[in-house]
Design a protein around this motif. Sequence first.
Motif, PDB file in Angstrom:
ATOM      1  N   TYR A  82      -0.429   7.649  -4.748  1.00 36.21           N
ATOM      2  CA  TYR A  82      -0.472   6.233  -5.046  1.00 36.21           C
ATOM      3  C   TYR A  82      -1.250   5.771  -3.599  1.00 36.21           C
ATOM      4  O   TYR A  82      -0.799   6.247  -2.598  1.00 36.21           O
ATOM      5  CB  TYR A  82       0.687   5.540  -5.011  1.00 36.21           C
ATOM      6  N   ASP A  83      -2.144   4.703  -3.678  1.00 35.31           N
ATOM      7  CA  ASP A  83      -2.556   4.183  -2.434  1.00 35.31           C
ATOM      8  C   ASP A  83      -1.132   3.204  -1.845  1.00 35.31           C
ATOM      9  O   ASP A  83      -0.858   2.402  -2.427  1.00 35.31           O
ATOM     10  CB  ASP A  83      -3.604   3.022  -2.828  1.00 35.31           C
ATOM     11  N   THR A  84      -0.804   3.667  -0.757  1.00 45.22           N
ATOM     12  CA  THR A  84       0.346   3.024  -0.096  1.00 45.22           C
ATOM     13  C   THR A  84       0.198   2.461   1.418  1.00 45.22           C
ATOM     14  O   THR A  84      -0.419   3.110   2.267  1.00 45.22           O
ATOM     15  CB  THR A  84       1.562   4.314   0.037  1.00 45.22           C
ATOM     16  N   GLN A  85       0.866   1.395   1.542  1.00 43.14           N
ATOM     17  CA  GLN A  85       0.880   0.699   2.625  1.00 43.14           C
ATOM     18  C   GLN A  85       2.377   0.322   3.043  1.00 43.14           C
ATOM     19  O   GLN A  85       3.188  -0.156   2.091  1.00 43.14           O
ATOM     20  CB  GLN A  85       0.291  -0.829   2.353  1.00 43.14           C
TER      21      GLN A  85
ATOM     22  N   GLU B 163      -3.324  -3.705   4.571  1.00 40.84           N
ATOM     23  CA  GLU B 163      -4.159  -4.170   3.427  1.00 40.84           C
ATOM     24  C   GLU B 163      -3.585  -4.948   2.199  1.00 40.84           C
ATOM     25  O   GLU B 163      -2.445  -4.882   2.208  1.00 40.84           O
ATOM     26  CB  GLU B 163      -4.712  -2.822   2.719  1.00 40.84           C
TER      27      GLU B 163
ATOM     28  N   ARG C 173      -1.942  -0.343  -5.577  1.00 42.74           N
ATOM     29  CA  ARG C 173      -1.622  -0.286  -4.293  1.00 42.74           C
ATOM     30  C   ARG C 173      -0.249  -0.624  -3.944  1.00 42.74           C
ATOM     31  O   ARG C 173       0.323  -1.697  -4.386  1.00 42.74           O
ATOM     32  CB  ARG C 173      -2.610  -1.064  -3.393  1.00 42.74           C
TER      33      ARG C 173
ATOM     34  N   HIS D 190       2.976  -1.749  -1.737  1.00 43.31           N
ATOM     35  CA  HIS D 190       3.430  -2.103  -0.520  1.00 43.31           C
ATOM     36  C   HIS D 190       4.971  -1.623  -0.323  1.00 43.31           C
ATOM     37  O   HIS D 190       5.855  -2.082  -1.155  1.00 43.31           O
ATOM     38  CB  HIS D 190       3.420  -3.474  -0.333  1.00 43.31           C
TER      39      HIS D 190
END
Length: 466
Positions: free
Chosen positions: A141-144, A157, A163, A165
Motif C-alpha cells: 500500500y501507498d502509506t503515509q 501527501e 493511499r 493515512h
Amino acid sequence: MISVTSFAGKTVAVFGLGGSGLASCLALKAGGAEVIAADDNADNVAKAAQAGFTTADLRAVSWANFAALILTPGAPLTHPAPHWSVLKAREAGVEVIGDVELFCRERRRHAPNAPFVAITGTNGKSTTTALIAHLMKVAGYDTQMGGNIGTAILSLEPPRIGRVHVIEMSSYQIDLAPSLDPSVGILINISEDHIDRHGTLEHYAAVKERLVAGVQQGGTAITGVDDIWCRNIADRLDRAGKRVVRISVRNPLPDGLYVEHETIVRASGAARSEIARLGGIGSLRGLHNAQNAACASACALAIGVATDALQNGLRSFPGLAHRMEQVGRRGNVLFVNDSKGTNADAAAHALSSFADIYWIAGGKPKAGGITSLTEYFPRIRKAYLIGEAAAEFSGTLGDRVAHEMSGTLDVAISSAARDAEASGLAEAVVLLSPACASFDQYRNFEIRGTAFRDIVQALPGVKSVV
C-alpha cells in the motif's frame, strides 16, 4: 503537503507555531486562506514572520473576521483553564479546531473513501501506529504515517483512493477534531493519564472514546477490552450499531482477536482461526506488544491485508528506536535500548519481557522511584545504577538485587557486558530501561538512547540483530 481548501477566501487565526502550527499555516495559505499567526513564544513568532506569514498579538486584534482558530494541541482547551486564545475565540463565536480536523474536512471534500486509520490509547500508540504503517507498506500500500508520532498530518501527501493515512492521535488532538471520522479507529487501552489537562479520568476516557465512536459508516472500530473503560466503550459502540472488533491479550473472546500462547487468534462464534504467530519476533516481545500487534493485525485485516502478508509484516517489523530496540548481540548477550522507559510503569514493560537481565537504571528520578517494580526483581541478575537516582535505587534494591554504582552509561555498559558474557546463560540481556528522566546527564531520552546504541555497537565483536 495537503492544501486546506475548506477556508479558501477566509481569514483564519493559527495559535501555536511549532512544527504542526507552521504546517497548518502553509496548508491553509496554499488552499487560499488568509492566515494570522500567533504564539506566546516570541522566537516562534519571529520564525513565522521570516517564513512570510502575517503575525499579530491576538489579544489586540478584532476577531470579527476570523472564520476559525487553529489551536496547537499543547495549549489547554478546557483544563486546568482554557488558554486565553480559546476564551477570545469563544467570546467571538469562532470555532476552535486543530490540524487533524482540517485533514478530516479535506478528506471528506476530495477523497471520502480513502483509507484513514486513527490510533489512540494511553500506552502503545506509537508502536501500534508504526507497526500498522509497516504492515501496509509490506502489503504494497501507498502509506503515509504521521500525527502525534512525529510528522504533522498536513505535511503528509493528500488523501486519495489507494493511499492509507495512519495517524497517531493524542487526547489533545482528538479534543480539537470534532468531526473526526476515520475508516478504521483504534482504541488500545485507557489508564489514568493527563488528568491535569482533562480534569477527571472520566473526561479523559470520554475524549478517547470519540475517536472510535466517530468511525465513518461502514468502517471498523477496534477496541482493547482488557480494562473496564474500554470494555464499556466497546459495548456502547455495539449498541450504537458500529462494527466493533474487540482485542484481548488476557482472555479468550467469543468474538474478536485474542492472544494465546504467542498466537493471535480470530474468534467468530464457535469458529477459531490462527491469524499470526508472535513467537521469536524480538521487536514485539512482551504482553504490551502483543496487544499492539493484535490491534495492528485487526486493522490490517479490516483494510484487506492477507494473512500471509500480515505474518511477513509482523516478522520484519524493526520496532521503534529507544523502545525495546535490539541494538546488538555478542555471543550470548543481547543489548536492548529502552531509553523511552522514563518511569517505573514504562520500565515494567521491558523487565517483564526478559528472563535474565543485566539492568542499567537511573537518571533524574521521578516520584515513587522503582518501589513498584519489586515483582520483577527476580528477573534481574544484576543492576548497574547511573545518574542522580543511583543512591535512591540502591536503597530500594538493597540485598534483594546485586548491584553496583556505575555512575555513567559507558561504565555501566562495560560492566554489564562483561558480567552478562561471563554468566554462561543461553541468553543474557543487557537492558537500558532507566525508569528515570534523562535530564541529569542527557538533554532527552533520544540522546541517551543513541549514546547507548553507539557505545554498544563500538564494543568489539558486537553484531547487528537480524
